[in-house]
Scaffold this active site. Structure first.
Site, short mmCIF file in Angstrom:
data_model
loop_
_atom_site.label_atom_id
_atom_site.label_comp_id
_atom_site.label_asym_id
_atom_site.label_seq_id
_atom_site.Cartn_x
_atom_site.Cartn_y
_atom_site.Cartn_z
N CYS A 68 0.84 -1.20 0.00
CA CYS A 68 0.00 0.00 0.00
C CYS A 68 0.87 1.25 0.00
O CYS A 68 1.56 1.54 0.98
CB CYS A 68 -0.92 -0.06 1.23
SG CYS A 68 -1.55 1.50 1.82
N CYS A 71 0.33 3.86 2.69
CA CYS A 71 0.79 3.34 4.00
C CYS A 71 2.30 3.58 4.15
O CYS A 71 2.76 4.03 5.20
CB CYS A 71 0.54 1.84 4.11
SG CYS A 71 -1.19 1.37 4.04
#
Ligand code: ZN
Length: 144
Positions: A68, A71
């Site tokens: 991600c 993230c």
């Protein structure tokens, strides 16, 4: 005098620490590891459950995954915040890819998601990456 219950990040022993000593780098009574390190703790389901069941310091968990992008972008910001909020909030990370059952249990639908817990109960949830300033503001609101 109020005190906090902290779980040792190394040996998982329960430690009672007076509130006045939270800022003085308290050590685990059993294995002498620092109870409140300046970086987020790495969680799996059982470790998170043990913290939620025992710790009295507010806990903020970053539910993330290695694939991600947002993230990974937020990771250094979150790491820095763990240092800044040391002794006030406990910060931790849970890899939702490696621990899918735990992520499902907390109803994680998008990542990154931050969940704040006080005394084991969810008090706030934020989905989507935050900038350093936004994260600081969000964490400080919890700490009031
Ligand atoms: Zn220990």
């Amino acid at each position: 005098m109020s005190e906090h219950m902290l779980i040792c990040p190394a040996c998982a022993a329960k430690n009672r620490v007076p509130s006045s000593r939270l800022q003085q780098a308290p050590l685990c009574g059993k294995c002498k590891v620092e109870l409140l390190p300046a970086e987020p703790l790495t969680m799996d389901g059982p470790r998170l459950d043990r913290l939620l069941a025992n710790e009295t310091l507010p806990l903020v968990v970053d539910f993330w995954a290695p694939w991600c992008g947002p993230c990974l972008q937020m990771a250094p910001v979150f790491n820095a915040a763990a240092g800044e909020m040391k002794g006030q909030l406990r910060l931790a990370k849970l890899d939702t890819e490696a621990h899918q059952a735990a992520a499902a249990r907390f109803g994680i639908r998008s990542i990154p998601t931050l969940i704040a817990f006080v005394q084991g109960k969810e008090v706030a949830r934020q989905s989507g990456a935050l900038s350093a300033g936004q994260l600081r503001q969000w964490l400080q609101a919890l700490n009031r």
